[in-house]
Write an enzyme that holds these catalytic residues in place. Structure first.
Site, PDB file in Angstrom:
ATOM      1  N   ASP A 104      16.844  18.226  49.412  1.00 48.25           N
ATOM      2  CA  ASP A 104      15.908  18.921  48.679  1.00 48.25           C
ATOM      3  C   ASP A 104      16.336  20.181  48.073  1.00 48.25           C
ATOM      4  OD1 ASP A 104      13.666  17.397  49.950  1.00 48.25           O
ATOM      5  OD2 ASP A 104      14.570  18.286  51.729  1.00 48.25           O
ATOM      6  N   GLU A 145      20.454  11.496  48.698  1.00 50.85           N
ATOM      7  CA  GLU A 145      20.378  11.478  47.410  1.00 50.85           C
ATOM      8  C   GLU A 145      21.424  12.051  46.598  1.00 50.85           C
ATOM      9  OE1 GLU A 145      16.644  13.022  44.378  1.00 50.85           O
ATOM     10  OE2 GLU A 145      16.134  11.935  46.267  1.00 50.85           O
TER      11      GLU A 145
HETATM   12  O1  TRH Z   1      21.311  16.125  53.277  1.00 51.16           O
HETATM   13  P1  TRH Z   1      20.932  14.741  52.967  1.00 51.16           P
HETATM   14  O2  TRH Z   1      20.643  13.928  53.875  1.00 51.16           O
HETATM   15  O3  TRH Z   1      19.601  15.034  51.912  1.00 51.16           O
HETATM   16  C1  TRH Z   1      18.427  14.231  52.193  1.00 51.16           C
HETATM   17  C2  TRH Z   1      17.977  13.438  51.033  1.00 51.16           C
HETATM   18  O4  TRH Z   1      18.102  13.985  49.884  1.00 51.16           O
HETATM   19  C3  TRH Z   1      16.911  12.544  51.191  1.00 51.16           C
HETATM   20  O5  TRH Z   1      16.544  11.997  50.075  1.00 51.16           O
HETATM   21  C4  TRH Z   1      15.650  13.382  51.404  1.00 51.16           C
HETATM   22  O6  TRH Z   1      14.534  12.618  51.800  1.00 51.16           O
HETATM   23  C5  TRH Z   1      15.962  14.300  52.606  1.00 51.16           C
HETATM   24  O7  TRH Z   1      17.276  14.902  52.702  1.00 51.16           O
HETATM   25  C6  TRH Z   1      14.953  15.098  52.944  1.00 51.16           C
HETATM   26  O8  TRH Z   1      21.635  14.035  51.755  1.00 51.16           O
HETATM   27  P2  TRH Z   1      22.142  14.511  50.285  1.00 51.16           P
HETATM   28  O9  TRH Z   1      21.084  14.177  49.360  1.00 51.16           O
HETATM   29  O10 TRH Z   1      23.364  13.976  49.811  1.00 51.16           O
HETATM   30  O11 TRH Z   1      22.414  16.191  50.364  1.00 51.16           O
HETATM   31  C7  TRH Z   1      23.587  16.610  50.722  1.00 51.16           C
HETATM   32  C8  TRH Z   1      24.127  17.715  49.887  1.00 51.16           C
HETATM   33  O12 TRH Z   1      25.149  18.369  50.660  1.00 51.16           O
HETATM   34  C9  TRH Z   1      24.820  17.267  48.581  1.00 51.16           C
HETATM   35  O13 TRH Z   1      24.509  18.210  47.545  1.00 51.16           O
HETATM   36  C10 TRH Z   1      26.266  17.322  49.004  1.00 51.16           C
HETATM   37  C11 TRH Z   1      26.210  18.632  49.828  1.00 51.16           C
HETATM   38  N1  TRH Z   1      27.654  18.743  50.785  1.00 51.16           N
HETATM   39  C12 TRH Z   1      28.199  19.747  50.648  1.00 51.16           C
HETATM   40  O14 TRH Z   1      28.088  20.714  49.655  1.00 51.16           O
HETATM   41  N2  TRH Z   1      29.217  19.920  51.436  1.00 51.16           N
HETATM   42  C13 TRH Z   1      29.551  18.894  52.423  1.00 51.16           C
HETATM   43  O15 TRH Z   1      30.701  19.416  53.025  1.00 51.16           O
HETATM   44  C14 TRH Z   1      28.841  18.025  52.675  1.00 51.16           C
HETATM   45  C15 TRH Z   1      29.025  16.977  53.391  1.00 51.16           C
HETATM   46  C16 TRH Z   1      27.699  17.780  51.716  1.00 51.16           C
END
Ligand code: TRH
Length: 376
Positions: free
Chosen positions: A16, A273
């Site tokens: 989010d 996402e």
């Molecule tokens: O963290 P998430 O599992 O977020 C989820 C999804 O958005 C889902 O749709 C929603 O319903 C739920 O939250 C509430 O996965 P997502 O969306 O990939 O977000 C992770 C973020 O973290 C993304 O911007 C990439 C970032 N990231 C980093 O900046 N550094 C890191 O080391 C890693 C592993 C990820």
């Protein structure tokens, strides 16, 4: 200068905050908007962008005016002294403060109001994108804005220079070497390099066992997540070695560094996402761990994305990807899918590059939103 307010409540994880922050930055940097980002929890944002100080009620970072939205209840105080913006985004259907809605209804002209929805590749998204939803009492209308993979949707977040920066990095062995050095990693040049990000229920140990005798070395970067916790619980302190697979633990990276990681690896395991979209733009093969939903609604979402991706690939590559994705998400059991997928990585990469190239021809989400809002 048009003023934008983005409201976001953090449900869990990073997604989010990640999407709201990316959009806020792009509206500021590329579209010259004055953006306030109202977040009820600054912790995930500070993990994604270490310049953010969780203790501050208000701060400007990279041009975005970040507000700690303290009370998100319907009657909650946001900051009654600030008039609503020209364009208001309620991220993921979050409820705006009642006082803010009242102020919006008094403003002339009324602000454009969008509900930025979750990303889905399901076909119904095309016809729901842009639908209006009048407020039951106030003279206000909200519009649904759906991210998506077709030109009929709101599109995907993609910064204007993203693919140019990616190409420059992927063609620059020195920049990649410097990146690995900065992370204190030294992946062997002969190894298949992977990054690993996912939810705790992934069949990780089984995957590692199935790859233990793979004929080529496999080197895997594991930023801090439930999967690194799982590895630590199972195998103790990192680095972890399972036959031919080496796993290197990393801290949770900034969003900027996470992009570099995705670009530097031969393939990436992503989830949710935002990391999914970043893996697509990396132009490298990826495995998607979808956020699990009640009633297995995520099975349909996973199938819909596979269908869009696989429409532009050969049937055998499509079948290999489908089996591995369904196995990783525990929808079906395909014990040999992971190895078959790795054996075909070079062909999967070509297919992925086609799809990334196709998607990159569509307008990006921030551009579409600015056009739709009409506050040029
Ligand atoms: O963290 P998430 O599992 O977020 C989820 C999804 O958005 C889902 O749709 C929603 O319903 C739920 O939250 C509430 O996965 P997502 O969306 O990939 O977000 C992770 C973020 O973290 C993304 O911007 C990439 C970032 N990231 C980093 O900046 N550094 C890191 O080391 C890693 C592993 C990820």
């Amino acid at each position: 200068m048009a003023r934008w307010d983005i409201f976001c409540t953090v449900i869990d994880n990073y997604g989010d905050a990640a999407v709201s922050w990316r959009l806020a930055r792009q509206l500021t940097a590329e579209h010259g908007k004055s953006v306030r980002l109202w977040l009820d929890n600054l912790q995930p944002l500070s993990a994604l962008c270490p310049q953010v100080n969780v203790m501050l009620p208000r701060q400007t970072v990279l041009g975005v005016d970040i507000r700690h939205w303290v009370n998100t209840s319907a009657s909650g105080v946001y900051d009654d002294t600030t008039p609503p913006a020209d364009v208001v985004i309620a991220a993921f259907g979050c409820r705006l403060p009642e006082t803010y809605l009242q102020a919006m209804s008094r403003q002339q002209p009324a602000p454009r109001w969008f509900n930025l929805e979750y990303l889905s590749a399901e076909p119904w998204v095309d016809s729901c994108h842009g639908l209006p939803s009048p407020h039951p009492q106030l003279p206000l209308e909200q519009q649904f804005f759906f991210p998506g993979f077709t030109p009929a949707t709101g599109g995907l977040l993609r910064e204007a220079d993203l693919l140019t920066r990616r190409d420059a990095f992927q063609n620059d062995a020195g920049a990649q070497h410097a990146f690995w050095q900065r992370l204190a990693c030294s992946p062997p040049s002969s190894a298949i390099k992977l990054s690993l990000f996912g939810y705790a229920h992934a069949p990780l140990i089984e995957l590692l066992n199935s790859w233990a005798n793979f004929p080529a070395p496999i080197w895997c970067a594991v930023p801090h997540s439930p999967l690194s916790t799982l590895l630590q619980a199972q195998f103790g302190e990192p680095p972890w070695q399972i036959g031919n697979v080496t796993l290197h633990a990393l801290p949770f990276l900034s969003q900027a560094d996470y992009d570099l990681l995705l670009w530097a690896c031969d393939a990436n395991f992503v989830r949710g996402e935002d990391s999914l979209v970043r893996a697509i733009w990396a132009g490298r093969p990826f495995i998607w761990h979808i956020y699990p939903q009640e009633d297995a609604a995520h099975h349909l979402k996973l199938a819909a994305l596979l269908q869009q991706m696989n429409a532009v690939t050969s049937p055998d590559i499509a079948a290999i990807t489908l089996e591995f994705w369904r196995h990783w998400n525990k929808i079906e059991n395909h014990p040999y899918a992971a190895t078959r997928w790795l054996e075909n990585l070079a062909r999967i990469k070509i297919a992925q590059q086609h799809w990334t190239q196709y998607l990159s021809q569509h307008n990006d989400l921030a551009h579409n939103l600015v056009q739709c809002a009409g506050f040029g």
